[in-house]
Design a protein around this motif. Structure first.
Motif, PDB file in Angstrom:
ATOM      1  N   SER A 219       0.949  -1.171   0.028  1.00 50.40           N
ATOM      2  CA  SER A 219      -0.037   0.219   0.002  1.00 50.40           C
ATOM      3  C   SER A 219       0.844   1.321   0.131  1.00 50.40           C
ATOM      4  O   SER A 219       1.697   1.291   0.982  1.00 50.40           O
ATOM      5  CB  SER A 219      -1.147   0.094   1.264  1.00 50.40           C
ATOM      6  N   ILE A 220       0.703   2.045  -1.109  1.00 49.67           N
ATOM      7  CA  ILE A 220       1.441   3.315  -1.221  1.00 49.67           C
ATOM      8  C   ILE A 220       0.716   4.461  -0.922  1.00 49.67           C
ATOM      9  O   ILE A 220      -0.010   4.752  -1.891  1.00 49.67           O
ATOM     10  CB  ILE A 220       2.310   3.250  -2.637  1.00 49.67           C
ATOM     11  N   ASP A 269       1.968   1.152 -17.045  1.00 48.66           N
ATOM     12  CA  ASP A 269       2.637   0.032 -16.780  1.00 48.66           C
ATOM     13  C   ASP A 269       1.732  -1.168 -16.250  1.00 48.66           C
ATOM     14  O   ASP A 269       1.364  -1.149 -15.276  1.00 48.66           O
ATOM     15  CB  ASP A 269       3.598   0.449 -15.576  1.00 48.66           C
ATOM     16  N   THR A 270       1.300  -1.978 -17.171  1.00 45.33           N
ATOM     17  CA  THR A 270       0.337  -3.071 -16.881  1.00 45.33           C
ATOM     18  C   THR A 270       1.111  -4.150 -15.811  1.00 45.33           C
ATOM     19  O   THR A 270       0.563  -5.019 -15.092  1.00 45.33           O
ATOM     20  CB  THR A 270      -0.408  -3.615 -18.066  1.00 45.33           C
ATOM     21  N   ALA A 271       2.585  -4.069 -16.182  1.00 47.28           N
ATOM     22  CA  ALA A 271       3.312  -5.202 -15.536  1.00 47.28           C
ATOM     23  C   ALA A 271       3.259  -5.114 -13.940  1.00 47.28           C
ATOM     24  O   ALA A 271       3.268  -5.781 -13.281  1.00 47.28           O
ATOM     25  CB  ALA A 271       4.700  -5.257 -16.032  1.00 47.28           C
ATOM     26  N   SER A 272       3.197  -3.694 -13.583  1.00 54.60           N
ATOM     27  CA  SER A 272       3.079  -3.634 -12.075  1.00 54.60           C
ATOM     28  C   SER A 272       2.006  -4.030 -11.448  1.00 54.60           C
ATOM     29  O   SER A 272       1.877  -4.475 -10.069  1.00 54.60           O
ATOM     30  CB  SER A 272       3.180  -1.924 -11.752  1.00 54.60           C
ATOM     31  N   GLU A 273       0.772  -4.339 -11.978  1.00 51.85           N
ATOM     32  CA  GLU A 273      -0.547  -4.898 -11.452  1.00 51.85           C
ATOM     33  C   GLU A 273      -1.043  -4.134 -10.002  1.00 51.85           C
ATOM     34  O   GLU A 273      -1.527  -4.793  -9.198  1.00 51.85           O
ATOM     35  CB  GLU A 273      -0.197  -6.204 -11.344  1.00 51.85           C
ATOM     36  N   ASP A 281     -12.786  10.900  -4.709  1.00 52.00           N
ATOM     37  CA  ASP A 281     -13.365  10.428  -3.697  1.00 52.00           C
ATOM     38  C   ASP A 281     -12.459  10.611  -2.296  1.00 52.00           C
ATOM     39  O   ASP A 281     -12.075   9.662  -2.010  1.00 52.00           O
ATOM     40  CB  ASP A 281     -14.220   9.173  -3.605  1.00 52.00           C
ATOM     41  N   GLY A 282     -12.410  11.616  -1.631  1.00 52.14           N
ATOM     42  CA  GLY A 282     -11.815  11.893  -0.449  1.00 52.14           C
ATOM     43  C   GLY A 282     -10.263  12.189  -0.541  1.00 52.14           C
ATOM     44  O   GLY A 282      -9.538  11.928   0.319  1.00 52.14           O
ATOM     45  N   GLY A 283      -9.744  12.449  -1.752  1.00 49.85           N
ATOM     46  CA  GLY A 283      -8.332  12.746  -1.887  1.00 49.85           C
ATOM     47  C   GLY A 283      -7.491  11.683  -1.865  1.00 49.85           C
ATOM     48  O   GLY A 283      -6.301  11.877  -1.308  1.00 49.85           O
ATOM     49  N   ASN A 284      -7.855  10.533  -2.020  1.00 54.14           N
ATOM     50  CA  ASN A 284      -7.003   9.274  -1.950  1.00 54.14           C
ATOM     51  C   ASN A 284      -6.396   8.853  -3.299  1.00 54.14           C
ATOM     52  O   ASN A 284      -7.135   8.270  -4.023  1.00 54.14           O
ATOM     53  CB  ASN A 284      -7.790   8.079  -1.484  1.00 54.14           C
ATOM     54  N   PHE A 285      -5.418   9.330  -3.347  1.00 52.33           N
ATOM     55  CA  PHE A 285      -4.386   9.009  -4.530  1.00 52.33           C
ATOM     56  C   PHE A 285      -3.518   7.652  -4.533  1.00 52.33           C
ATOM     57  O   PHE A 285      -2.475   7.335  -5.175  1.00 52.33           O
ATOM     58  CB  PHE A 285      -3.430  10.007  -4.876  1.00 52.33           C
ATOM     59  N   SER A 286      -3.715   6.703  -3.341  1.00 55.14           N
ATOM     60  CA  SER A 286      -2.790   5.679  -3.001  1.00 55.14           C
ATOM     61  C   SER A 286      -2.981   4.574  -3.935  1.00 55.14           C
ATOM     62  O   SER A 286      -3.824   4.508  -4.847  1.00 55.14           O
ATOM     63  CB  SER A 286      -3.212   4.984  -1.821  1.00 55.14           C
ATOM     64  N   LEU A 287      -1.878   3.803  -4.052  1.00 55.88           N
ATOM     65  CA  LEU A 287      -1.774   2.645  -4.918  1.00 55.88           C
ATOM     66  C   LEU A 287      -1.679   1.393  -4.127  1.00 55.88           C
ATOM     67  O   LEU A 287      -1.171   1.212  -3.032  1.00 55.88           O
ATOM     68  CB  LEU A 287      -0.722   2.629  -5.594  1.00 55.88           C
ATOM     69  N   HIS A 288      -2.250   0.106  -4.751  1.00 51.63           N
ATOM     70  CA  HIS A 288      -2.304  -1.071  -3.821  1.00 51.63           C
ATOM     71  C   HIS A 288      -1.904  -2.357  -4.768  1.00 51.63           C
ATOM     72  O   HIS A 288      -2.184  -2.202  -5.964  1.00 51.63           O
ATOM     73  CB  HIS A 288      -3.787  -1.125  -3.289  1.00 51.63           C
ATOM     74  N   ARG A 289      -1.576  -3.341  -3.998  1.00 49.18           N
ATOM     75  CA  ARG A 289      -1.639  -4.587  -4.461  1.00 49.18           C
ATOM     76  C   ARG A 289      -1.718  -5.606  -3.381  1.00 49.18           C
ATOM     77  O   ARG A 289      -1.255  -5.313  -2.309  1.00 49.18           O
ATOM     78  CB  ARG A 289      -0.285  -5.133  -5.282  1.00 49.18           C
ATOM     79  N   ASN A 290      -2.446  -6.828  -3.709  1.00 50.64           N
ATOM     80  CA  ASN A 290      -2.758  -7.846  -2.395  1.00 50.64           C
ATOM     81  C   ASN A 290      -1.443  -8.245  -1.734  1.00 50.64           C
ATOM     82  O   ASN A 290      -1.349  -8.421  -0.634  1.00 50.64           O
ATOM     83  CB  ASN A 290      -3.554  -8.907  -3.134  1.00 50.64           C
TER      84      ASN A 290
END
Length: 464
Positions: A219-220, A269-273, A281-290
């Motif tokens: 989670s970034i 970049d699709t490889a990053s997944e 919605d709420g100013g959330n620009f975060s990036l995620h992966r399981n």
């Protein structure tokens, strides 16, 4: 001598009947506490408001009286609180500013008089807005309604004085302007502070390091404050980009990009997944992966370019913790084992590694504070989960876990396997012997037949 005595008596009376006047600077809506002077034994205290005709607003006495004058009007009765030693004005309004006089009597004699000058201070921002976009005009003003000699200056959120040092500040809004400003009014060496919050659009001030492991999600966090800005002023945004620079490379890659021209978010970049939520919605620009990967190590950047040309940027360094066992996780008792726990580079100052072996291990009570662990001879008691913690002081930042399987030198399965192999070998030998004997028997029969055919008697031959 008589004249000198009269002089000292007059001086004592003057000192007793006068006190140190006090200047109090306040804003509308604030609270003012007016402290009475030291009281005599038989005191009678009266509070007056000097604006036009003097009005008694409250009084208190040594026999327990604490009284707010109902004839002083709603502007006082609804806001005054009185005690033996002070008068409190709550939620001050325009009509409460002025001069309040406190008169103290000792019996029937005037004991002391103190004046309180209540001065209104106005703190404002030009074109008051709930928030400012970086690059827009920021204009603050602080003014005290008095002819007294005083000075006014501003203190920035970082704690330093604003330049120029005066009641007004005008500049282009920047990220560092976000936060609590203070207007300071200085009068006769005494300073009064008035806070004023300025909200400038910015990324939240979280740590620049993000820690995770190959056992945990990635989670970034890129958060914008105030979060309401995205919905209200999206038209002021030109482009948004999410960039990534791997730890092992200096080449920057674009992960996502957004353009206000078409209002679409493009995945570069699709490889990053990596995935994202609706950033409007709420100013959330975060990036995620399981689940985090070793390849995720590096620097991530989110930048917002506004239509005024100002670029708001935030960078985060992602460290992914990984345990590497050599030669592997399945071993036989007595083998040598190397365990390495690393983020792939030097750790941040103050961050350390700590190993936590399984409770059954003979090394469970040892204190391992190095990322590299060597076990010269593993035993079956070392089987189980080995955890590696990344810590700052006593706080665990992230953890990685592996499971070791250590078999004894000869397990029941190994004995069964050996016995089975022996039985199979014996059976193969017996089968080979049987086949060999059969072959020998067939060969003898064949030779016997051949011998009978060597001297056959001629047909039609008879002995005379």
């Amino acid at each position: 001598m008589k004249n000198l005595l009269q002089f000292f008596l007059c001086l004592i009376i003057v000192l007793k009947t006068s006190g140190a006047d006090e200047v109090i600077y306040r804003r509308v809506g604030e609270r003012a506490v007016l402290n009475s002077p030291v009281l005599p034994h038989q005191y009678y205290v009266s509070w007056f408001f000097e604006r036009g005709p003097e009005i008694e607003i409250a009084d208190v006495s040594y026999f327990g009286r604490k009284h707010v004058n109902p004839d002083s009007g709603e502007i006082w009765t609804s806001r005054l609180s009185i005690s033996t030693n002070n008068l409190i004005i709550n939620n001050m309004q325009e009509e409460n500013f002025g001069t309040i006089v406190c008169k103290v009597k000792d019996g029937t004699n005037l004991y002391a008089t103190v004046k309180f000058y209540l001065i209104k201070v106005m703190v404002s921002m030009e074109e008051q807005r709930p928030f400012l976009i970086p690059g827009h005009r920021l204009s603050l003003n602080c003014n005290a309604e008095t002819k007294r000699r005083h000075s006014v200056y501003w203190i920035k959120p970082a704690g330093n004085k604003a330049s120029p040092i005066q009641g007004s500040v005008t500049k282009k809004a920047e990220s560092q302007d976000n936060g609590k400003w203070k207007c300071v009014v200085k009068d006769n060496g005494k300073e009064s502070e008035f806070e004023f919050f300025v909200s400038v659009v910015d990324f939240s001030s979280a740590s620049k390091y993000v820690y995770t492991s190959t056992n945990l999600p990635l989670s970034i966090p890129f958060w914008i404050t105030p979060k309401e800005f995205v919905q209200k002023i999206l038209s002021n945004v030109e482009t948004i980009e999410w960039l990534f620079t791997p730890k092992t490379s200096s080449t920057q890659q674009t992960i996502f990009s957004f353009s206000s021209k078409n209002g679409q978010l493009k995945q570069e970049d699709t490889a990053s997944e990596l995935s994202y939520k609706n950033f409007t919605d709420g100013g959330n620009f975060s990036l995620h992966r399981n689940l985090a990967r070793v390849e995720d190590r590096g620097t991530y950047n989110c930048s917002i370019t506004f239509t005024n040309g100002y670029v708001l940027s935030r960078s985060l360094v992602v460290d992914v913790l990984e345990i590497t066992p050599s030669p592997g996780t399945e071993l036989i008792s007595g083998h040598h084992l190397n365990l390495s726990c690393s983020t792939g580079g030097p750790l941040e100052t103050g961050v350390t590694v700590k190993w936590v072996p399984p409770d059954t291990s003979s090394l469970a009570k040892a204190d391992f504070l190095s990322g590299h662990l060597i076990i010269t001879r593993v035993g079956t008691e070392d089987s189980g989960k080995w955890r590696c913690d990344l810590r700052r002081n006593t706080t665990t930042l992230t953890s990685a876990v592996i499971t070791l399987k250590i078999d004894p030198i000869l397990t029941v399965w190994m004995i069964v396997t050996i016995c089975a192999a022996g039985i199979i070998l014996i059976l193969l030998l017996i089968l080979a012997f049987i086949l060999f004997r059969r072959r020998q028997r067939k060969m003898r029969q064949l030779r016997h037949r051949l011998c009978k055919c060597k001297n056959p008697k001629p047909k039609g031959f008879y002995k005379a």
